[in-house]
Design a protein around this motif. Structure first.
Motif, PDB file in Angstrom:
ATOM      1  N   GLU A  55       0.835  -1.194   0.000  1.00  0.00           N
ATOM      2  CA  GLU A  55       0.000   0.000   0.000  1.00  0.00           C
ATOM      3  C   GLU A  55       0.877   1.254   0.000  1.00  0.00           C
ATOM      4  OE1 GLU A  55      -3.446  -2.169   2.783  1.00  0.00           O
ATOM      5  OE2 GLU A  55      -2.137  -0.611   3.610  1.00  0.00           O
ATOM      6  N   MET A  56       1.944   1.211   0.784  1.00  0.00           N
ATOM      7  CA  MET A  56       2.875   2.344   0.847  1.00  0.00           C
ATOM      8  C   MET A  56       3.554   2.544  -0.503  1.00  0.00           C
ATOM      9  SD  MET A  56       4.015   4.555   3.118  1.00  0.00           S
ATOM     10  CE  MET A  56       5.463   5.471   3.708  1.00  0.00           C
ATOM     11  N   ALA A  57       3.965   1.452  -1.134  1.00  0.00           N
ATOM     12  CA  ALA A  57       4.627   1.540  -2.434  1.00  0.00           C
ATOM     13  C   ALA A  57       3.709   2.168  -3.481  1.00  0.00           C
ATOM     14  CB  ALA A  57       5.075   0.151  -2.891  1.00  0.00           C
ATOM     15  N   ALA A  58       2.448   1.737  -3.507  1.00  0.00           N
ATOM     16  CA  ALA A  58       1.488   2.287  -4.467  1.00  0.00           C
ATOM     17  C   ALA A  58       1.266   3.771  -4.223  1.00  0.00           C
ATOM     18  CB  ALA A  58       0.167   1.528  -4.367  1.00  0.00           C
ATOM     19  N   SER A  59       1.220   4.165  -2.969  1.00  0.00           N
ATOM     20  CA  SER A  59       0.989   5.569  -2.621  1.00  0.00           C
ATOM     21  C   SER A  59       2.169   6.441  -3.032  1.00  0.00           C
ATOM     22  CB  SER A  59       0.737   5.698  -1.113  1.00  0.00           C
ATOM     23  OG  SER A  59      -0.398   4.944  -0.722  1.00  0.00           O
ATOM     24  N   ILE A  60       3.381   5.980  -2.758  1.00  0.00           N
ATOM     25  CA  ILE A  60       4.585   6.730  -3.134  1.00  0.00           C
ATOM     26  C   ILE A  60       4.670   6.878  -4.657  1.00  0.00           C
ATOM     27  CG2 ILE A  60       7.108   6.630  -3.195  1.00  0.00           C
ATOM     28  CD1 ILE A  60       7.000   5.343  -0.411  1.00  0.00           C
ATOM     29  N   ALA A  61       4.313   5.818  -5.374  1.00  0.00           N
ATOM     30  CA  ALA A  61       4.416   5.827  -6.837  1.00  0.00           C
ATOM     31  C   ALA A  61       3.507   6.870  -7.474  1.00  0.00           C
ATOM     32  CB  ALA A  61       4.085   4.446  -7.389  1.00  0.00           C
ATOM     33  N   LEU A  62       2.410   7.237  -6.807  1.00  0.00           N
ATOM     34  CA  LEU A  62       1.452   8.182  -7.382  1.00  0.00           C
ATOM     35  C   LEU A  62       1.652   9.613  -6.894  1.00  0.00           C
ATOM     36  CD1 LEU A  62      -1.840   6.071  -7.473  1.00  0.00           C
ATOM     37  CD2 LEU A  62      -0.190   6.506  -9.295  1.00  0.00           C
ATOM     38  N   LEU A  63       2.713   9.862  -6.128  1.00  0.00           N
ATOM     39  CA  LEU A  63       3.024  11.237  -5.738  1.00  0.00           C
ATOM     40  C   LEU A  63       3.418  12.059  -6.961  1.00  0.00           C
ATOM     41  CD1 LEU A  63       5.200  10.621  -2.530  1.00  0.00           C
ATOM     42  CD2 LEU A  63       2.887  11.602  -2.577  1.00  0.00           C
ATOM     43  N   ASP A  64       3.093  13.337  -6.937  1.00  0.00           N
ATOM     44  CA  ASP A  64       3.533  14.234  -8.010  1.00  0.00           C
ATOM     45  C   ASP A  64       5.014  14.575  -7.865  1.00  0.00           C
ATOM     46  OD1 ASP A  64       0.997  14.358  -9.157  1.00  0.00           O
ATOM     47  OD2 ASP A  64       0.384  16.017  -7.864  1.00  0.00           O
ATOM     48  N   TYR A  78      -2.899  -4.508  -7.235  1.00  0.00           N
ATOM     49  CA  TYR A  78      -3.801  -3.706  -8.059  1.00  0.00           C
ATOM     50  C   TYR A  78      -4.758  -2.894  -7.192  1.00  0.00           C
ATOM     51  CZ  TYR A  78      -7.395  -2.520 -11.534  1.00  0.00           C
ATOM     52  OH  TYR A  78      -8.287  -1.852 -12.335  1.00  0.00           O
ATOM     53  N   ALA A  79      -5.310  -3.528  -6.149  1.00  0.00           N
ATOM     54  CA  ALA A  79      -6.242  -2.832  -5.259  1.00  0.00           C
ATOM     55  C   ALA A  79      -5.550  -1.718  -4.481  1.00  0.00           C
ATOM     56  CB  ALA A  79      -6.883  -3.828  -4.287  1.00  0.00           C
ATOM     57  N   ALA A  80      -4.283  -1.912  -4.142  1.00  0.00           N
ATOM     58  CA  ALA A  80      -3.526  -0.862  -3.454  1.00  0.00           C
ATOM     59  C   ALA A  80      -3.377   0.359  -4.356  1.00  0.00           C
ATOM     60  CB  ALA A  80      -2.153  -1.390  -3.044  1.00  0.00           C
ATOM     61  N   VAL A  81      -3.163   0.135  -5.655  1.00  0.00           N
ATOM     62  CA  VAL A  81      -3.029   1.239  -6.606  1.00  0.00           C
ATOM     63  C   VAL A  81      -4.367   1.940  -6.809  1.00  0.00           C
ATOM     64  CG1 VAL A  81      -2.523   1.844  -9.007  1.00  0.00           C
ATOM     65  CG2 VAL A  81      -1.023   0.281  -7.766  1.00  0.00           C
ATOM     66  N   THR A  82      -5.456   1.191  -6.922  1.00  0.00           N
ATOM     67  CA  THR A  82      -6.763   1.838  -7.118  1.00  0.00           C
ATOM     68  C   THR A  82      -7.131   2.689  -5.905  1.00  0.00           C
ATOM     69  OG1 THR A  82      -8.065  -0.061  -6.277  1.00  0.00           O
ATOM     70  CG2 THR A  82      -7.558  -0.023  -8.631  1.00  0.00           C
ATOM     71  N   ALA A  83      -6.815   2.205  -4.694  1.00  0.00           N
ATOM     72  CA  ALA A  83      -7.091   2.987  -3.483  1.00  0.00           C
ATOM     73  C   ALA A  83      -6.260   4.261  -3.460  1.00  0.00           C
ATOM     74  CB  ALA A  83      -6.809   2.148  -2.237  1.00  0.00           C
ATOM     75  N   ALA A  84      -4.969   4.142  -3.779  1.00  0.00           N
ATOM     76  CA  ALA A  84      -4.089   5.312  -3.787  1.00  0.00           C
ATOM     77  C   ALA A  84      -4.527   6.323  -4.847  1.00  0.00           C
ATOM     78  CB  ALA A  84      -2.641   4.875  -4.025  1.00  0.00           C
ATOM     79  N   SER A  85      -4.951   5.831  -6.003  1.00  0.00           N
ATOM     80  CA  SER A  85      -5.422   6.716  -7.068  1.00  0.00           C
ATOM     81  C   SER A  85      -6.662   7.482  -6.631  1.00  0.00           C
ATOM     82  CB  SER A  85      -5.724   5.902  -8.326  1.00  0.00           C
ATOM     83  OG  SER A  85      -6.302   6.715  -9.326  1.00  0.00           O
ATOM     84  N   CYS A  86      -7.593   6.804  -5.979  1.00  0.00           N
ATOM     85  CA  CYS A  86      -8.814   7.456  -5.507  1.00  0.00           C
ATOM     86  C   CYS A  86      -8.480   8.484  -4.423  1.00  0.00           C
ATOM     87  CB  CYS A  86      -9.787   6.410  -4.970  1.00  0.00           C
ATOM     88  SG  CYS A  86     -11.370   7.106  -4.422  1.00  0.00           S
ATOM     89  N   ALA A  87      -7.570   8.132  -3.516  1.00  0.00           N
ATOM     90  CA  ALA A  87      -7.152   9.063  -2.465  1.00  0.00           C
ATOM     91  C   ALA A  87      -6.534  10.313  -3.075  1.00  0.00           C
ATOM     92  CB  ALA A  87      -6.161   8.376  -1.531  1.00  0.00           C
ATOM     93  N   LYS A  88      -5.757  10.132  -4.124  1.00  0.00           N
ATOM     94  CA  LYS A  88      -5.150  11.276  -4.813  1.00  0.00           C
ATOM     95  C   LYS A  88      -6.221  12.173  -5.416  1.00  0.00           C
ATOM     96  CE  LYS A  88      -1.705  12.462  -8.346  1.00  0.00           C
ATOM     97  NZ  LYS A  88      -0.627  11.942  -9.221  1.00  0.00           N
TER      98      LYS A  88
END
Length: 342
Positions: free
Chosen positions: A24-33, A296-306
């Motif tokens: 989850e942390m990895a997916a979140s970091i990957a979607l940072l600007d 995949y679910a970790a990325v979708t959650a991070a994308s929605c949070a963004k």
């Protein structure tokens, strides 16, 4: 990603972002600007942080210690978090969870659940907090706090956008930068053929740990979707200090509490760390739970949070001065304007 990385003062961080698992942390970091260089950390703080920016928001990300999940761990991490970063205004709890589909809520693997106040509940229901009454029945009592008003306003904006444009996350919003090739490979959409909802009463039998004994007639018959984009759902999230892995219990609580998914950390945060909970669905909270859909679910959650954060107004802390990088840009603009006038 901006290189070299900037370092900004601690007082400029206003958003806290909590994950329970490393994926989850990895997916979140990957979607940072933008990813920042970490500031100096107080010696009493044992958390491990990452720092970055989404839109105008400077974000502190933290992951729970390896192998130590649950409400107590989340509460401990959040307490140190707030002590070290007093300028944090609100938080996001972002990660995966177990879905509770129904005829009313067609939840599929990869979809996202966002906590939303409903009825007497503030968005999260602590289903293991209550009292045992006559004949051994359990009565759930009390309620947890709502997310901050500013996040609820952003949530209303997201719902409005969903009504206008559809409630799917687009492939562009899920795109992972080439820099993170390992995550890009792991977090690919697994495919609808790997998304099977078993009937609640369908188990593996005693001492059987695989789905090899589960046959196709025990699947719930659901029409295929006409797209593969994950869908955002809004409603109540069930939280407790235990992993939900039983279809019959899932269905019982879903009907009683009208919850959309199950997870293990939110109940430890809501009263002391005001946050919105965003969960990507990686299983159906039953015995057939696997980790195939987690990345995949970790990325979708991070994308929605963004998306939610981009809809949240940026409010600078009172008395907070711009960082050196921001100040130099401002000076450059002023000098340019002065030259134009002359």
């Amino acid at each position: 990603m901006t290189l070299p990385r900037r370092r900004i003062p601690i007082v400029e961080y206003t958003v806290g972002w909590i994950c329970a698992l490393p994926i989850e942390m990895a997916a979140s970091i990957a979607l940072l600007d933008e990813l920042y260089t970490p500031p100096a950390q107080p010696p009493h703080d044992q958390n491990s942080y990452s720092f970055g920016r989404i839109g105008q928001h400077n974000v502190v990300l933290v992951c729970l210690p390896a192998g130590v999940t649950g409400t107590a761990s989340a509460a401990t991490v959040a307490a140190q978090f707030r002590s070290s970063f007093p300028s944090i205004q609100y938080g996001l709890l972002v990660g995966v969870g177990g879905g509770a589909p129904s005829a009313k809520n067609d939840i599929r693997l990869g979809d996202v659940i966002v906590s939303k106040p409903t009825g007497i509940f503030g968005g999260v229901v602590q289903y293991d907090f209550g009292k045992t009454i006559e004949k051994g029945a359990f009565k759930q009592t009390g309620s947890l706090n709502k997310p901050p008003r500013v996040l609820l306003s952003a949530l209303a904006s997201l719902e409005t956008k969903c009504h206008l444009e559809g409630n799917q996350l687009t492939s562009d919003s899920l795109a992972i930068p080439d820099t993170y090739s390992e995550l890009r490979s792991a977090a690919k959409y697994p495919g609808a053929e790997h998304d099977q909802l078993y009937m609640a009463e369908c188990g593996h039998g005693k001492d059987l740990e695989t789905c090899g004994v589960c046959d196709e007639p025990r699947y719930v018959d659901r029409p295929p979707r006409c797209h593969k984009d994950p869908v955002i759902h809004f409603g109540l999230i069930a939280s407790a200090n235990q992993l939900m892995r039983h279809g019959i219990t899932r269905e019982k609580l879903r009907k009683e509490l009208d919850v959309l998914c199950f997870e293990m950390e939110a109940a430890g945060l809501m009263d002391n760390f005001p946050c919105l909970v965003i969960r990507g669905i990686c299983d159906y909270a039953d015995v057939h739970k696997t980790k195939q859909w987690q990345p995949y679910a970790a990325v979708t959650a991070a994308s929605c949070a963004k998306q939610i954060l981009l809809l949240t107004p940026h409010r600078q802390q009172p008395g907070c001065q711009p960082s050196a990088g921001s100040a130099s840009k401002i000076c450059g603009i002023i000098a340019s304007l002065a030259g134009t006038r002359n």
